[in-house]
Design a protein around this motif. Sequence first.
Motif, PDB file in Angstrom:
ATOM      1  N   PRO A 177       0.805  -1.235   0.000  1.00  0.00           N
ATOM      2  CA  PRO A 177       0.000   0.000   0.000  1.00  0.00           C
ATOM      3  C   PRO A 177       0.827   1.268   0.000  1.00  0.00           C
ATOM      4  CG  PRO A 177       0.073  -0.952   2.185  1.00  0.00           C
ATOM      5  CD  PRO A 177       0.841  -1.890   1.294  1.00  0.00           C
ATOM      6  N   VAL A 178       2.121   1.154   0.242  1.00  0.00           N
ATOM      7  CA  VAL A 178       2.925   2.364   0.423  1.00  0.00           C
ATOM      8  C   VAL A 178       2.911   3.221  -0.832  1.00  0.00           C
ATOM      9  CG1 VAL A 178       5.216   3.222   0.945  1.00  0.00           C
ATOM     10  CG2 VAL A 178       4.370   1.196   2.113  1.00  0.00           C
ATOM     11  N   LEU A 179       3.210   2.592  -1.961  1.00  0.00           N
ATOM     12  CA  LEU A 179       3.264   3.360  -3.209  1.00  0.00           C
ATOM     13  C   LEU A 179       1.885   3.885  -3.592  1.00  0.00           C
ATOM     14  CD1 LEU A 179       5.679   1.832  -5.870  1.00  0.00           C
ATOM     15  CD2 LEU A 179       5.416   4.196  -5.173  1.00  0.00           C
ATOM     16  N   SER A 180       0.855   3.089  -3.363  1.00  0.00           N
ATOM     17  CA  SER A 180      -0.481   3.524  -3.764  1.00  0.00           C
ATOM     18  C   SER A 180      -0.948   4.704  -2.934  1.00  0.00           C
ATOM     19  CB  SER A 180      -1.468   2.365  -3.614  1.00  0.00           C
ATOM     20  OG  SER A 180      -0.967   1.210  -4.256  1.00  0.00           O
ATOM     21  N   ASP A 181      -0.597   4.708  -1.656  1.00  0.00           N
ATOM     22  CA  ASP A 181      -1.109   5.752  -0.775  1.00  0.00           C
ATOM     23  C   ASP A 181      -0.268   7.018  -0.798  1.00  0.00           C
ATOM     24  OD1 ASP A 181      -2.980   3.941  -0.151  1.00  0.00           O
ATOM     25  OD2 ASP A 181      -2.213   3.424   1.840  1.00  0.00           O
ATOM     26  N   ALA A 182       0.958   6.913  -1.325  1.00  0.00           N
ATOM     27  CA  ALA A 182       1.830   8.078  -1.278  1.00  0.00           C
ATOM     28  C   ALA A 182       1.341   9.154  -2.246  1.00  0.00           C
ATOM     29  CB  ALA A 182       3.259   7.669  -1.612  1.00  0.00           C
ATOM     30  N   GLU A 183       1.733  10.369  -1.972  1.00  0.00           N
ATOM     31  CA  GLU A 183       1.379  11.465  -2.873  1.00  0.00           C
ATOM     32  C   GLU A 183       2.169  11.335  -4.170  1.00  0.00           C
ATOM     33  OE1 GLU A 183       1.622  15.398  -1.483  1.00  0.00           O
ATOM     34  OE2 GLU A 183       0.676  14.969   0.464  1.00  0.00           O
ATOM     35  N   PRO A 184       1.491  11.358  -5.302  1.00  0.00           N
ATOM     36  CA  PRO A 184       2.202  11.197  -6.583  1.00  0.00           C
ATOM     37  C   PRO A 184       3.336  12.189  -6.769  1.00  0.00           C
ATOM     38  CG  PRO A 184      -0.156  10.988  -6.903  1.00  0.00           C
ATOM     39  CD  PRO A 184       0.046  11.387  -5.475  1.00  0.00           C
ATOM     40  N   ASP A 185       3.124  13.426  -6.362  1.00  0.00           N
ATOM     41  CA  ASP A 185       4.177  14.424  -6.559  1.00  0.00           C
ATOM     42  C   ASP A 185       5.422  14.079  -5.745  1.00  0.00           C
ATOM     43  OD1 ASP A 185       2.601  15.780  -8.274  1.00  0.00           O
ATOM     44  OD2 ASP A 185       1.873  17.227  -6.796  1.00  0.00           O
ATOM     45  N   ARG A 186       5.184  13.575  -4.555  1.00  0.00           N
ATOM     46  CA  ARG A 186       6.331  13.193  -3.716  1.00  0.00           C
ATOM     47  C   ARG A 186       7.088  12.026  -4.349  1.00  0.00           C
ATOM     48  NH1 ARG A 186      10.502  14.188  -0.838  1.00  0.00           N
ATOM     49  NH2 ARG A 186      10.909  12.769   0.916  1.00  0.00           N
TER      50      ARG A 186
ATOM     51  N   GLY B 150      14.304  10.124   8.317  1.00  0.00           N
ATOM     52  CA  GLY B 150      13.339  11.026   7.711  1.00  0.00           C
ATOM     53  C   GLY B 150      11.940  10.480   7.771  1.00  0.00           C
ATOM     54  N   GLY B 151      11.014  11.315   7.324  1.00  0.00           N
ATOM     55  CA  GLY B 151       9.611  10.989   7.516  1.00  0.00           C
ATOM     56  C   GLY B 151       9.107   9.821   6.695  1.00  0.00           C
ATOM     57  N   ASP B 152       9.412   9.804   5.426  1.00  0.00           N
ATOM     58  CA  ASP B 152       8.832   8.779   4.565  1.00  0.00           C
ATOM     59  C   ASP B 152       9.863   7.696   4.248  1.00  0.00           C
ATOM     60  OD1 ASP B 152      10.370  10.497   3.217  1.00  0.00           O
ATOM     61  OD2 ASP B 152       8.884  11.029   1.706  1.00  0.00           O
ATOM     62  N   ALA B 153      10.417   7.144   5.311  1.00  0.00           N
ATOM     63  CA  ALA B 153      11.391   6.069   5.111  1.00  0.00           C
ATOM     64  C   ALA B 153      10.753   4.884   4.398  1.00  0.00           C
ATOM     65  CB  ALA B 153      11.965   5.631   6.460  1.00  0.00           C
ATOM     66  N   ASP B 154       9.474   4.627   4.668  1.00  0.00           N
ATOM     67  CA  ASP B 154       8.819   3.494   4.030  1.00  0.00           C
ATOM     68  C   ASP B 154       8.741   3.682   2.514  1.00  0.00           C
ATOM     69  OD1 ASP B 154       7.180   5.632   4.284  1.00  0.00           O
ATOM     70  OD2 ASP B 154       5.363   4.483   4.724  1.00  0.00           O
ATOM     71  N   LEU B 155       8.436   4.915   2.117  1.00  0.00           N
ATOM     72  CA  LEU B 155       8.337   5.155   0.676  1.00  0.00           C
ATOM     73  C   LEU B 155       9.695   5.010  -0.005  1.00  0.00           C
ATOM     74  CD1 LEU B 155       6.872   6.017  -1.843  1.00  0.00           C
ATOM     75  CD2 LEU B 155       7.091   8.396  -1.133  1.00  0.00           C
TER      76      LEU B 155
END
Lengths: 202, 202
Positions: A177-186, B150-155
């Motif tokens: 779910p990490v990639l799906s839930d992340a903000e696309p711009d990020r 950092g914050g989004d280590a999972d991403l």
Amino acid sequence: MISQQVMTYADFMNAPKRRDRAATRTALLEAARRRFAEQGFDGTGVREIAADAGVDATLIFRYFGSKKDLFAEAVKGEIPEGVGDPDAGPAALAEAMAREVVLEDRAGHGGGEHPLLVMLRSAGRPEVRAALREEVCGRYLADLESRFDGGDADLRAELVGALLIGMGVMRSVVASPVLSDAEPDRVAALVVEMVAALENKP
Amino acid sequence: MISQQVMTYADFMNAPKRRDRAATRTALLEAARRRFAEQGFDGTGVREIAADAGVDATLIFRYFGSKKDLFAEAVKGEIPEGVGDPDAGPAALAEAMAREVVLEDRAGHGGGEHPLLVMLRSAGRPEVRAALREEVCGRYLADLESRFDGGDADLRAELVGALLIGMGVMRSVVASPVLSDAEPDRVAALVVEMVAALENKP
DNA sequence: CAAGTAAGTCATCGGTCGATGACAAACGCT
DNA sequence: AGCGTTTGTCATCGACCGATGACTTACTTG
């Protein structure tokens, strides 16, 4: 006798379905795209696809010839053209590709998975693998490679392709779910960072 | 009567095969690993595996219970433990993983494909997908994530995982020769560059 | 060597698959 | 309205699949 103005619910349910070749063909194609994307070629039966489309499985063979031909037509065609500015660097192209393959919700593109990922899930078949190689190497990687400077542009282009395909696999196969839930711009920004690290490294 | 000292070629060919439970089991497992890696779960039949091993297909069910159990045992177990220094940064771990998953020739590890890639090619089955997610997220990504600040280590960990899996797909499914022919040290260096670009980016 | 057990094989079952051809019903044209 | 065409359905075929149980053959043990 059914009135011309009022059609009851029972009338609607018992009414014979409308016969429309084009609509049926499209329904079969969409059902096929969904099923093939989800279960792969071998895991999907023609009766399953036909049931989704609400028709008999025989029509698949009448309209498409064979299950393989249906798969080919479901996967082919709608692959988008090269994206972005032809003079931009590899990072910009990679960002555009990332948005296209994995970040886009694809609601307007037929609703299904990206064709590359559909093919990837049916890669047990040698023909599918050949078509996939053709598509990936001939189109996506070639475009990337031409924007890298240096000796091993092909290798660096392939690493970018690996990153993009891997993102697709993560989202679609592994279903993390990490990639799906992340903000696309990020996500896009991080991809740009990774690709930029490959530029101008002898 | 066959002499104890001299066995002709004809004798060798006509001799009944030696009966050895353990050897047969191993032969079946190795044949299964090869076939499953190459053609996926659905594309491989039990008769095919048994023929490769030189025995009857019935033994698969006697020794393993079912085709699914054989697949599970073929894929399971030999997945290596966490690699590298636990205190090293994510780039070092990613390099070690890259060598393990894609760059290693795997001659000593049973000769076949990495189990993750075998599972990936059979990802049409929901159970296989679940096991794959378990393996990828629970083992590989967790280890990576713990080394990012950092914050989004999972991403960011997931992007590294995507790169590694994508490299495996490129080599094993797409079968592009670029990654296979490149020097492992060179590839590893580029991977390190990409992962390093993800460090300390708020 | 003979008896018992384990290893391997054979015949076959029930089910599903892709695919075919004959048939029934709705549509379009005159 | 009537007829030919198109659209959809039904019954079925042959091949292959995973799986089971009975049978044969080799090895082990006494």
